[in-house]
Structure formats: C-alpha cells, structure tokens
Design an enzyme around this catalytic site. Structure first.
Site, PDB file in Angstrom:
ATOM      1  N   GLY A 150      71.419  33.305  86.966  1.00  0.00           N
ATOM      2  CA  GLY A 150      72.550  33.614  86.067  1.00  0.00           C
ATOM      3  C   GLY A 150      72.689  32.664  84.902  1.00  0.00           C
ATOM      4  O   GLY A 150      73.415  32.949  83.954  1.00  0.00           O
TER       5      GLY A 150
ATOM      6  N   GLY B 204      86.182  22.304  66.727  1.00  0.00           N
ATOM      7  CA  GLY B 204      87.052  23.491  66.746  1.00  0.00           C
ATOM      8  C   GLY B 204      86.250  24.765  66.634  1.00  0.00           C
ATOM      9  O   GLY B 204      86.499  25.611  65.777  1.00  0.00           O
TER      10      GLY B 204
ATOM     11  N   HIS C  33      96.755  57.722  72.501  1.00  0.00           N
ATOM     12  CA  HIS C  33      98.031  57.078  72.151  1.00  0.00           C
ATOM     13  C   HIS C  33      98.827  56.843  73.426  1.00  0.00           C
ATOM     14  O   HIS C  33      98.838  57.703  74.286  1.00  0.00           O
ATOM     15  CB  HIS C  33      98.822  57.989  71.211  1.00  0.00           C
ATOM     16  CG  HIS C  33     100.176  57.443  70.867  1.00  0.00           C
ATOM     17  ND1 HIS C  33     100.350  56.388  70.003  1.00  0.00           N
ATOM     18  CD2 HIS C  33     101.419  57.796  71.301  1.00  0.00           C
ATOM     19  CE1 HIS C  33     101.637  56.123  69.894  1.00  0.00           C
ATOM     20  NE2 HIS C  33     102.312  56.949  70.672  1.00  0.00           N
TER      21      HIS C  33
HETATM   22  P1  NAD Z   1      80.376  25.796  67.711  1.00  0.00           P
HETATM   23  O1  NAD Z   1      79.236  25.700  66.798  1.00  0.00           O
HETATM   24  O2  NAD Z   1      81.082  27.083  67.899  1.00  0.00           O
HETATM   25  O3  NAD Z   1      81.511  24.735  67.275  1.00  0.00           O
HETATM   26  C1  NAD Z   1      81.259  23.378  67.169  1.00  0.00           C
HETATM   27  C2  NAD Z   1      82.243  22.804  66.164  1.00  0.00           C
HETATM   28  O4  NAD Z   1      82.180  21.398  66.254  1.00  0.00           O
HETATM   29  C3  NAD Z   1      81.936  23.184  64.725  1.00  0.00           C
HETATM   30  O5  NAD Z   1      83.084  23.737  64.144  1.00  0.00           O
HETATM   31  C4  NAD Z   1      81.541  21.848  64.090  1.00  0.00           C
HETATM   32  O6  NAD Z   1      81.913  21.751  62.740  1.00  0.00           O
HETATM   33  C5  NAD Z   1      82.305  20.866  64.948  1.00  0.00           C
HETATM   34  N1  NAD Z   1      81.766  19.516  64.960  1.00  0.00           N
HETATM   35  C6  NAD Z   1      80.460  19.151  65.012  1.00  0.00           C
HETATM   36  N2  NAD Z   1      80.363  17.796  65.040  1.00  0.00           N
HETATM   37  C7  NAD Z   1      81.638  17.309  65.017  1.00  0.00           C
HETATM   38  C8  NAD Z   1      82.190  16.000  65.025  1.00  0.00           C
HETATM   39  N3  NAD Z   1      81.425  14.910  65.075  1.00  0.00           N
HETATM   40  N4  NAD Z   1      83.552  15.876  64.992  1.00  0.00           N
HETATM   41  C9  NAD Z   1      84.339  16.974  64.947  1.00  0.00           C
HETATM   42  N5  NAD Z   1      83.853  18.225  64.927  1.00  0.00           N
HETATM   43  C10 NAD Z   1      82.524  18.407  64.966  1.00  0.00           C
HETATM   44  O7  NAD Z   1      79.862  25.185  69.089  1.00  0.00           O
HETATM   45  P2  NAD Z   1      80.498  25.207  70.555  1.00  0.00           P
HETATM   46  O8  NAD Z   1      81.943  25.504  70.515  1.00  0.00           O
HETATM   47  O9  NAD Z   1      80.036  23.952  71.181  1.00  0.00           O
HETATM   48  O10 NAD Z   1      79.758  26.434  71.201  1.00  0.00           O
HETATM   49  C11 NAD Z   1      78.330  26.452  71.245  1.00  0.00           C
HETATM   50  C12 NAD Z   1      77.781  27.844  71.198  1.00  0.00           C
HETATM   51  O11 NAD Z   1      78.053  28.471  72.435  1.00  0.00           O
HETATM   52  C13 NAD Z   1      78.411  28.691  70.109  1.00  0.00           C
HETATM   53  O12 NAD Z   1      77.607  28.680  68.957  1.00  0.00           O
HETATM   54  C14 NAD Z   1      78.453  30.039  70.727  1.00  0.00           C
HETATM   55  O13 NAD Z   1      77.346  30.773  70.270  1.00  0.00           O
HETATM   56  C15 NAD Z   1      78.323  29.833  72.217  1.00  0.00           C
HETATM   57  N6  NAD Z   1      79.566  30.203  72.897  1.00  0.00           N
HETATM   58  C16 NAD Z   1      80.026  31.467  72.779  1.00  0.00           C
HETATM   59  C17 NAD Z   1      81.209  31.820  73.401  1.00  0.00           C
HETATM   60  C18 NAD Z   1      81.696  33.216  73.268  1.00  0.00           C
HETATM   61  O14 NAD Z   1      80.891  34.108  72.993  1.00  0.00           O
HETATM   62  N7  NAD Z   1      82.978  33.464  73.418  1.00  0.00           N
HETATM   63  C19 NAD Z   1      81.938  30.900  74.108  1.00  0.00           C
HETATM   64  C20 NAD Z   1      81.442  29.623  74.206  1.00  0.00           C
HETATM   65  C21 NAD Z   1      80.247  29.290  73.605  1.00  0.00           C
END
Ligand code: NAD
Length: 467
Positions: free
Chosen positions: A40, A181, A443
């Site tokens: 998984g 974020g 609806h």
């Molecule tokens: P992300 O790329 O979504 O967000 C990381 C954030 O951290 C960015 O906004 C970036 O600017 C910021 N950042 C980087 N370095 C930093 C620093 N030193 N200080 C402050 N901010 C900083 O990455 P994530 O949230 O770690 O998720 C990783 C990946 O996992 C995503 O790209 C996504 O594809 C996948 N994911 C998807 C889902 C979903 O589909 N709902 C959920 C979780 C994760």
C-alpha cells in the site's frame, strides 16, 4: 496478446500495485518487490488514508460545534488519541489486507526486501540476512517519495515531526508549528487545531498553497484565520534549538526576526523521490538534478525495458496519477499501445473547506497568456449549501472562449474533493458549457452547483439574477 514476460515492479504503493495487478491480468509473470512488511505504500500506511481518517474525525468535531447555533448541543468532546490510533491502524490494516488478497488471487509473487539494480536486466533483493537475485524482462520503478527535510531541523519523531510521525501522536500537543503551507501542512493543521492544539503555520512564499488559484485559497484562508493561532506567510525559518518547554524556532519575516517556542514542530516542506537508494547507476537510467526520472508518454525511461511511474517521475505527486500511470506502464510492457495522456489530473486539498481543481487553473491560463472565459457560481445561492450551513464555497469553470469547451474547473467548499470527479470527466470528455447546463443534476445537492455554473456561462441560470 498475453505473453510470459517477467515483469518486476519495485514498490507496492498505489502506482506499483496497480501496475503489478494490471500486468498480471494481462498474462505476465509478475514479481512485486516491497521493502515494508505491508503493501500500500505511503498512501495507505502513512499518507492519504491515515490522514483522511483523522480529517474525518476532526471534521466531525467541527460539525458538532457548528450545529450549536441551530439548536443542538453536545457535551465537550473527549478525545482519546490512543484509541484514535487504534482506529486509524484498523482502517490501514483492513485496506492492506484487501491489497494482499487481490495480489494472491492474481498469483502476483510478493517479495519483501530492499531492491537495488545490478544491471538493466537484474535486481538484488535484500531482506535482513537473505539475498536474492532476480532477472526481469521489464521493470517498473514505483518507489515513490519521502519527506524533504530542513538541514537545521532534524526529525526526531518526538518533538520534530514529519508527515509520518505527525499521524501517530498519542497525545494532543498544546501547540504546534507547521513549517510549509502546502497540502500536508494545511491538512495536518486542520486536524490538530480541531483536536484542540494551538496550531501556527509558517510559509516561506507570500501565500499558502502556491499552486492553487488565489480566489479558492482565499475561501479557505478565511476559515483558517478563525481556526489557527497564526498564519505567517513570506516568512523564512532560519534555525531552531531545543529549549525547556519545546523547540525555539527563529524566523525572518518582512518585519524582522522573531523567535517563538513550540511544543511540536511539523516539517512539511515537500517530498523528494526515492531514486537514490536503488542503485540506478547500474542501469544507465537518467535522473534530473532533483532525482526525478524522466519518462515519455508510455512511461518508458531512456533504458529499454525499464519504466517509471508515480512520484519518482515528478509533479503532481498524487496517488491517483500514479495508479493511472501504473496501468499504462503495465499495458505498454505487454505490447498494448496505451499512453499517459490525461486531459485533467484532479488535485484536492482535504482541508475544511476542501479545495479542488482539475484541468487548467486560472493562474496557469493567465501565466501562459491563454485566452479563457470564466463562469462562477457562489454557493450562497445553493439550497443544499444553505441547508448544511456551508455557503462559503464557490465553483468556477474556465472555458475556451469561442467553443465554450471546459478547460478547467476549480471548487472551494465542503466536499469539493468529491465534486471534482465530475469536473475531471467533463474535461476528459471534451464537454461544452451546454452539455453540463443541460444535464439534469439532482436537487438538493452540491452537484447542482456545477450545472448552475455552466448555466451562468450559457446565461440560462434562474437560481441567480444576472443583468
Ligand atoms: P507542498 O509542496 O504541497 O508544500 C510545501 C510548502 O512548504 C510549499 O508551500 C513551500 O513553499 C513551503 N516551504 C518549503 N521550504 C520552506 C521553509 N524552509 N520554510 C517555510 N516554508 C517552506 O509539499 P507537502 O505539503 O510536503 O506535500 C508533499 C506532496 O505530497 C505534495 O506535493 C502533494 O503532491 C502530496 N500530497 C498530496 C495530498 C493530497 O492529495 N491531498 C496530501 C498530502 C500530500
């Protein structure tokens, strides 16, 4: 069509097991190699599924709170994190058992251990003190990704957490700083703030969820502002040290340097591909500077017989994209002329409200100077949204100007993640505004908001008054 190729798949996440199962169904001999004891991958064991289980529980708390004003009051929730962990692990186990059963039914040979290439035709698998060498005709690399880290914040899984350890807390912290974020940061901020922790988010860029359209993020932002302790954008984390009572974090914003102490820190600053630990050098498969494998539309690498799918091939790193790619690669391995050519890959952030989009975002269209027309439907006019007290949402559809063909859809609102499925279908099917507007939606549901939006474009809307 069927042959007895030996197809080896490395990694049993949603991409890898889909590839293995499809390859087996097409008559190949299949070996699926997985280093974990369970199948998984990240998605099931320490990603999508456990986080959505926690998000369901945290949303239930918020929903209970929100019906107070309608006249229904419950006692304060008692949250037993240890029991929640047992519940979450049960969900994981149930799904994991299902995958194992599906593999068995298909005669997929599961080999547990760490795989590394010996050549472009053979792999070594090490499991504790046992070593096995297998040869393959075709190999599909589906080894996924792992959390990125910050050099000055070593993950100890106790005070400094990553996306795995944050899912396994046995106690709700008093406060938590989420660094990043993005998807993970905001989903976990949603969970733990609803569970009662004071959560702050620090983001290095000027806005949260940089890849999403600002109008959609603004809807989430309003809710988060009332829920989170602090949202610090345009703020860089400079360093940290362990002090009495937690971790002191030093940050730099436009207004200067600040330092604050938090009980827990979550580092969620993106993910890096697992391509540095499989001896790719022994194959000649090319990776880019960040370690991602370049593939063509058939998911073929530069080396004949070696394919790659999922997070190792780069953004978007989404489970559903990996699953689709896995099936394509398995079909191509078997000689079927399939190709990875989706018109839309939906993205969902499972916050509350959720944000989802499919096809082009408005940002992308603006940045590429692509002409478009837009229709929006505010959920204040939706009977279902009013009845469930969730009118903060909106649906927007982006159209090709002349033809009115749908090229992108964005939704912010409760259940946006479920609603985006129809949007993705409309883009794949090449729907026009008229197709959607003339489709009778049930609806009262939130699905009506989609046809209402198309009616705005068609100027046939009666649920709004447009001059
Ligand atoms: P992300 O790329 O979504 O967000 C990381 C954030 O951290 C960015 O906004 C970036 O600017 C910021 N950042 C980087 N370095 C930093 C620093 N030193 N200080 C402050 N901010 C900083 O990455 P994530 O949230 O770690 O998720 C990783 C990946 O996992 C995503 O790209 C996504 O594809 C996948 N994911 C998807 C889902 C979903 O589909 N709902 C959920 C979780 C994760």
């Amino acid at each position: 069509m069927a042959n007895k190729n030996h197809v080896v798949v490395i990694g049993a996440g949603p991409g890898g097991y889909a590839a293995a199962f499809r390859a087996a169904d097409l008559g190949n001999k299949v070996t699926l190699i997985e280093k974990d004891e369970t199948l998984g991958g990240v998605c099931l064991n320490r990603g999508c599924i456990p986080s959505k289980t926690l998000l369901h529980l945290s949303k239930t708390i918020d929903d209970v709170e929100s019906v107070k004003k309608a006249g229904i009051e419950f006692l304060e929730p008692k949250i037993d994190m240890k029991k929640i962990q047992v519940w979450k692990n049960r969900v994981i186990k149930k799904l994991g058992g299902g995958i194992k059963l599906l593999a068995k039914k298909r005669n997929v040979n599961i080999s547990h251990g760490e795989a590394s290439f010996i050549s472009d035709k053979s792999i070594k698998i090490i499991n504790k003190d046992k070593e096995e060498i297998i040869n393959f005709d075709q190999c599909i690399i589906a080894t996924g990704s792992r959390p990125n880290s910050l050099p000055f914040l070593e993950i100890d899984h106790d005070q400094i957490l990553d996306s795995t350890s944050v899912l396994s807390l046995n106690k709700i912290p008093k406060d938590m700083l989420v660094i990043g974020g993005g998807y993970i940061g905001l989903e976990m901020a949603t969970v733990y703030s609803s569970f009662g922790a004071e959560v702050s988010v620090v983001e290095f860029l000027p806005k949260l969820l940089a890849g999403a359209d600002e109008d959609l993020v603004n809807i989430l932002n309003k809710k988060l502002k009332g829920k989170l302790n602090e949202i610090m954008v345009d703020t860089k984390v400079l360093g940290s040290k362990k002090v009495k009572g937690g971790i002191e974090v030093e940050m730099e914003s436009k207004t200067g340097i600040l330092s604050k102490i938090y009980e827990k820190i979550l580092v969620s600053v993106g993910r890096i591909p697992n391509t540095d630990n499989i001896s790719l050098g022994n194959t000649g498969v090319n990776v880019d500077k960040k370690g991602f494998i370049h593939v063509d539309e058939y998911r073929r690498t530069n080396i004949h017989g070696i394919y790659a799918i999922g997070d190792v091939t780069g953004d978007p790193m989404l489970a559903h994209k990996a699953t689709h790619e896995g099936k394509i690669a398995a079909e191509v391995c078997t000689g079927i002329p399939s190709a990875f050519e989706p018109q839309a890959i939906p993205a969902v952030i499972f916050t509350d409200p959720e944000i989802a989009w499919a096809g082009k975002t408005e940002n992308e269209l603006i940045e590429s100077n692509t002409p478009y027309e837009k229709a929006e439907f505010p959920w204040q006019a939706s009977g279902k949204a009013i009845s469930i007290d969730r009118t903060e949402g909106k649906t927007k559809i982006l159209f090709e100007p002349k033809s009115k063909r749908v090229i992108g859809v964005g939704i912010a609102g409760v259940n946006a993640g479920d609603l985006i499925g129809e949007a993705a279908l409309s883009i794949e099917m090449g729907c026009y505004a008229e197709d959607i507007a003339l489709t009778i939606h049930p609806h009262p549901t939130l699905t009506e908001n989609f046809s209402n939006t198309a009616e705005v474009m068609e100027k046939t809307i009666t649920d709004l008054y447009l001059k």
